[in-house]
Scaffold this motif. Structure first.
Motif, PDB file in Angstrom:
ATOM      1  N   ALA A  86     104.978  29.590  41.398  1.00 49.03           N
ATOM      2  CA  ALA A  86     105.144  30.465  42.563  1.00 49.03           C
ATOM      3  C   ALA A  86     103.903  30.382  43.444  1.00 49.03           C
ATOM      4  O   ALA A  86     102.779  30.293  42.944  1.00 49.03           O
ATOM      5  CB  ALA A  86     105.391  31.895  42.109  1.00 49.03           C
ATOM      6  N   SER A 110     111.811  38.705  43.175  1.00 52.30           N
ATOM      7  CA  SER A 110     112.416  38.080  44.368  1.00 52.30           C
ATOM      8  C   SER A 110     113.375  39.037  45.075  1.00 52.30           C
ATOM      9  O   SER A 110     113.651  38.865  46.264  1.00 52.30           O
ATOM     10  CB  SER A 110     113.140  36.793  43.978  1.00 52.30           C
ATOM     11  OG  SER A 110     114.072  37.059  42.957  1.00 52.30           O
ATOM     12  N   THR A 151     101.671  31.796  46.851  1.00 46.03           N
ATOM     13  CA  THR A 151     101.391  32.839  47.834  1.00 46.03           C
ATOM     14  C   THR A 151     100.533  32.247  48.951  1.00 46.03           C
ATOM     15  O   THR A 151      99.823  31.259  48.733  1.00 46.03           O
ATOM     16  CB  THR A 151     100.672  34.042  47.156  1.00 46.03           C
ATOM     17  OG1 THR A 151     100.658  35.143  48.059  1.00 46.03           O
ATOM     18  CG2 THR A 151      99.238  33.729  46.775  1.00 46.03           C
ATOM     19  N   GLY A 167     104.009  30.813  52.879  1.00 45.44           N
ATOM     20  CA  GLY A 167     105.156  31.235  53.693  1.00 45.44           C
ATOM     21  C   GLY A 167     105.067  32.707  54.046  1.00 45.44           C
ATOM     22  O   GLY A 167     104.020  33.338  53.894  1.00 45.44           O
ATOM     23  N   ILE A 185     109.257  24.847  51.818  1.00 41.81           N
ATOM     24  CA  ILE A 185     108.668  26.131  52.240  1.00 41.81           C
ATOM     25  C   ILE A 185     108.297  26.019  53.716  1.00 41.81           C
ATOM     26  O   ILE A 185     107.678  25.028  54.125  1.00 41.81           O
ATOM     27  CB  ILE A 185     107.404  26.472  51.400  1.00 41.81           C
ATOM     28  CG1 ILE A 185     107.772  26.584  49.911  1.00 41.81           C
ATOM     29  CG2 ILE A 185     106.745  27.757  51.905  1.00 41.81           C
ATOM     30  CD1 ILE A 185     106.593  26.833  48.982  1.00 41.81           C
ATOM     31  N   THR A 201     106.941  32.483  47.241  1.00 42.89           N
ATOM     32  CA  THR A 201     108.044  31.524  47.167  1.00 42.89           C
ATOM     33  C   THR A 201     107.908  30.685  45.901  1.00 42.89           C
ATOM     34  O   THR A 201     106.798  30.293  45.532  1.00 42.89           O
ATOM     35  CB  THR A 201     107.970  30.556  48.373  1.00 42.89           C
ATOM     36  OG1 THR A 201     107.689  31.314  49.537  1.00 42.89           O
ATOM     37  CG2 THR A 201     109.276  29.809  48.571  1.00 42.89           C
ATOM     38  N   ARG A 202     109.025  30.400  45.240  1.00 39.74           N
ATOM     39  CA  ARG A 202     109.003  29.451  44.116  1.00 39.74           C
ATOM     40  C   ARG A 202     108.884  28.046  44.677  1.00 39.74           C
ATOM     41  O   ARG A 202     109.526  27.711  45.676  1.00 39.74           O
ATOM     42  CB  ARG A 202     110.294  29.538  43.296  1.00 39.74           C
ATOM     43  CG  ARG A 202     110.531  30.860  42.642  1.00 39.74           C
ATOM     44  CD  ARG A 202     110.396  30.945  41.153  1.00 39.74           C
ATOM     45  NE  ARG A 202     110.955  29.943  40.293  1.00 39.74           N
ATOM     46  CZ  ARG A 202     112.081  30.096  39.592  1.00 39.74           C
ATOM     47  NH1 ARG A 202     112.799  31.181  39.707  1.00 39.74           N
ATOM     48  NH2 ARG A 202     112.472  29.146  38.755  1.00 39.74           N
ATOM     49  N   THR A 244     106.023  36.565  39.753  1.00 39.50           N
ATOM     50  CA  THR A 244     107.207  35.706  39.951  1.00 39.50           C
ATOM     51  C   THR A 244     107.186  34.559  38.954  1.00 39.50           C
ATOM     52  O   THR A 244     108.203  34.245  38.331  1.00 39.50           O
ATOM     53  CB  THR A 244     107.224  35.155  41.403  1.00 39.50           C
ATOM     54  OG1 THR A 244     107.331  36.258  42.296  1.00 39.50           O
ATOM     55  CG2 THR A 244     108.392  34.211  41.634  1.00 39.50           C
ATOM     56  N   LYS A 271     106.557  35.072  52.558  1.00 36.84           N
ATOM     57  CA  LYS A 271     106.535  35.872  51.327  1.00 36.84           C
ATOM     58  C   LYS A 271     106.349  34.918  50.152  1.00 36.84           C
ATOM     59  O   LYS A 271     106.430  33.702  50.328  1.00 36.84           O
ATOM     60  CB  LYS A 271     107.825  36.679  51.169  1.00 36.84           C
ATOM     61  CG  LYS A 271     109.066  35.824  51.090  1.00 36.84           C
ATOM     62  CD  LYS A 271     110.300  36.673  50.833  1.00 36.84           C
ATOM     63  CE  LYS A 271     111.494  35.791  50.650  1.00 36.84           C
ATOM     64  NZ  LYS A 271     112.557  36.328  49.870  1.00 36.84           N
TER      65      LYS A 271
END
Ligand SMILES: Cc1cc2nc3c(=O)[nH]c(=O)nc-3n(C[C@H](O)[C@H](O)[C@H](O)COP(=O)(O)OP(=O)(O)OC[C@H]3O[C@@H](n4cnc5c(N)ncnc54)[C@H](O)[C@@H]3O)c2cc1C
Length: 290
Positions: A216, A150, A218, A221, A255, A225-226, A130, A223
């Motif tokens: 980005a 995304s 990990t 959240g 987030i 997320t930016r 991402t 999934k």
């Protein structure tokens, strides 16, 4: 722990694999490195009646440069990426992220395409791809289509592929001069999955000011997320330590942070800013050098 009974297929062409998928629809699953699907099958959280092994299908592995991008076959293992000299030179964040995945067995078997398709909310490749603005190529019986990460990863363990589609490759644009990227994570001590992982990619202009930031996250959240507030905070600023620290402090903003058995939401929120600062510092140093 044994999986429920299933039929096993090892097609020799992508057309054969796609035909099997459309024949068996939602009762079928493709298998690549088996590192995520087999445990799910053993726990009977997945009970596909038909398992289609992609490992004999040609042209799904390998790393090549094409039209200003690096194209990585979906079945390329983490280990191959970790060891690639081309990637080390062009985009060191990729071997770096690969080397932080699991253990040698997982890296020898697991694949980048399998990781993206599996869409684990704590996996590393979703964040790295991402941040690098990668796209994936997906094959179906009607032809190929291209998706942003995304649009591929839509929720925890959920992707947007149709039941008769296969992910064939990941395409990552090669960034130009004055760009740098880095991945940092705090690994779970047993599995090495990210408690929180942050991938940062910075593009500087001729004066050394951040022109574009893609960050980005990990593990935070449901999934990947930016971190939009970090990106905004950095754009137009010189990437000095104070600016990077202030921006990193905003990593979890916007987030919905999920607390779990690895840490409370408050702990993960704090951890995210620490990890983000490390990733941003290394990305900025690489951008200045390039
Ligand atoms: C002990 C352990 C530690 C791990 N640690 C980490 C870690 O630190 N970081 C991390 O990111 N991951 C980690 N993983 C996960 C690992 O990276 C897996 O390799 C990855 O999640 C799945 O890839 P795979 O090739 O094994 O896919 P498989 O298990 O074969 O498949 C997973 C899912 O993806 C689908 N799929 C696979 N390939 C395709 C394709 N080409 N097209 C469409 N769908 C496809 C399958 O149908 C299945 O639903 C770990 C796993 C284990 C067992």
């Amino acid at each position: 722990m044994y999986p429920a009974p299933f039929e096993y297929y090892a097609p020799n062409t992508i057309a054969e694999a796609l035909s099997l998928l459309s024949q068996h629809g939602a009762d079928a699953k493709v298998i690549a490195g088996s590192q995520s699907l087999v445990p799910l099958m053993k726990f009977r959280l997945a009970t596909p009646a038909h398992v289609i092994d992609l490992r004999k299908v040609p042209n799904l592995t390998g790393i090549r440069e094409e039209g200003g991008a690096l194209v990585i076959g979906a079945l390329t293992t983490h280990r191959t990426i970790e060891r690639s000299e081309t990637l080390r030179k062009k985009l060191p964040i990729l071997p770096e992220a690969a080397s932080a995945i699991g253990d040698p067995q997982v890296r020898n078997q697991g694949t980048i395409g399998g990781s993206l398709a599996h869409a684990d909310p704590s996996a590393d490749w979703p964040a790295v791809t991402t941040a690098l603005d990668a796209t994936v190529t997906v094959a179906g019986r009607g032809g190929e289509r291209t998706l942003k990460i995304s649009d591929l990863i839509v929720g925890p363990l959920t992707n947007s592929l149709n039941v008769d589609e296969i992910l064939v490759s990941v395409r990552i644009p090669i960034p130009g001069a004055k760009s740098g990227s880095a991945y940092e994570k705090e690994p779970h001590p047993a599995s090495r999955f990210a408690i929180v992982g942050v991938a940062a990619a910075l593009q500087l202009d001729g004066k050394g000011v951040v022109q574009q930031a893609r960050v980005a996250v990990t593990g935070l959240g449901s999934k990947v997320t930016r971190a939009g507030y970090v990106e905004q905070a950095l754009t137009g600023k010189a990437p000095d330590p104070a600016a990077l620290k202030a921006a990193a402090a905003r990593t979890a903003e916007g987030i919905e942070v999920r607390g779990d058995n690895l840490g409370s939401a408050a702990y993960k929120t704090h951890l995210a800013s620490v990890i983000a600062e490390r990733a941003l510092r290394r990305a900025a140093a690489r951008a200045v050098e390039r």
